[in-house]
Design a protein around this motif. Structure first.
Motif, mmCIF file in Angstrom:
data_model
loop_
_atom_site.group_PDB
_atom_site.id
_atom_site.type_symbol
_atom_site.label_atom_id
_atom_site.label_comp_id
_atom_site.label_asym_id
_atom_site.label_seq_id
_atom_site.Cartn_x
_atom_site.Cartn_y
_atom_site.Cartn_z
ATOM 1 N N PRO A 35 4.015 10.912 -2.461
ATOM 2 C CA PRO A 35 3.092 10.173 -3.330
ATOM 3 C C PRO A 35 3.638 10.027 -4.751
ATOM 4 C CG PRO A 35 1.923 11.868 -2.105
ATOM 5 C CD PRO A 35 3.382 12.075 -1.855
ATOM 6 N N GLY A 36 3.223 8.960 -5.404
ATOM 7 C CA GLY A 36 3.710 8.659 -6.746
ATOM 8 C C GLY A 36 3.360 9.712 -7.767
ATOM 9 N N PHE A 37 2.143 10.281 -7.661
ATOM 10 C CA PHE A 37 1.738 11.280 -8.646
ATOM 11 C C PHE A 37 2.574 12.544 -8.531
ATOM 12 C CE2 PHE A 37 -0.824 12.690 -5.097
ATOM 13 C CZ PHE A 37 -0.890 14.061 -5.251
ATOM 14 N N VAL A 38 3.036 12.874 -7.329
ATOM 15 C CA VAL A 38 3.891 14.052 -7.156
ATOM 16 C C VAL A 38 5.260 13.788 -7.775
ATOM 17 C CG1 VAL A 38 4.997 15.559 -5.463
ATOM 18 C CG2 VAL A 38 2.652 14.804 -5.096
ATOM 19 N N LYS A 39 5.794 12.588 -7.599
ATOM 20 C CA LYS A 39 7.058 12.235 -8.243
ATOM 21 C C LYS A 39 6.912 12.255 -9.761
ATOM 22 C CE LYS A 39 8.857 9.337 -4.551
ATOM 23 N NZ LYS A 39 9.248 7.970 -4.166
ATOM 24 N N TYR A 40 5.780 11.736 -10.248
ATOM 25 C CA TYR A 40 5.522 11.727 -11.693
ATOM 26 C C TYR A 40 5.479 13.146 -12.244
ATOM 27 C CZ TYR A 40 3.136 11.025 -16.130
ATOM 28 O OH TYR A 40 2.804 11.049 -17.453
ATOM 29 N N LEU A 41 4.745 14.026 -11.559
ATOM 30 C CA LEU A 41 4.666 15.425 -12.005
ATOM 31 C C LEU A 41 6.033 16.103 -11.961
ATOM 32 C CD1 LEU A 41 1.347 16.657 -10.372
ATOM 33 C CD2 LEU A 41 1.768 16.151 -12.773
#
Length: 107
Positions: A35-41
């Protein structure tokens, strides 16, 4: 605390530790897109945590300045300079820490 209670406490703590280590590999296996939010974090959280640690380390130096503060800031500058020259975080942290300890010992 009795021996059975101690054994249960160690077992529960061990299970919780291993679960937090293996759970991400089970959830984010190679089958699905991360997921994008995991990559962002993963991209933005490490620098943010490092910044918070630096602020935490220097807060007492800023609130109560003295000669020790000067030594701490000098050791911090040595750490940053060495990181930019060598691009090796471990070497910079070790040498900066050794610089601070050496300066405190000498003065």
């Amino acid at each position: 605390m009795t021996v059975p209670n101690e054994i249960m406490t160690i077992a529960i703590a061990s299970l919780a530790t291993f679960a937090t280590r293996f759970l991400p590999f089970l959830i984010f296996s190679g089958k699905k897109e991360t997921p994008g939010f995991v990559k962002y974090l993963g991209e933005h959280l490490p620098p943010a945590i490092l910044g918070i640690l630096v602020i935490y380390c220097y807060k007492s130096q800023i609130l109560h300045p003295g000669f020790d503060s000067l030594l701490a800031f000098f050791a911090g500058l040595v750490t940053v300079a060495l990181y930019y020259v060598k691009s090796d975080m471990l070497l910079a942290i070790l040498f900066g820490s050794a610089t601070y300890v050496g300066l405190v010992y000498l003065f």
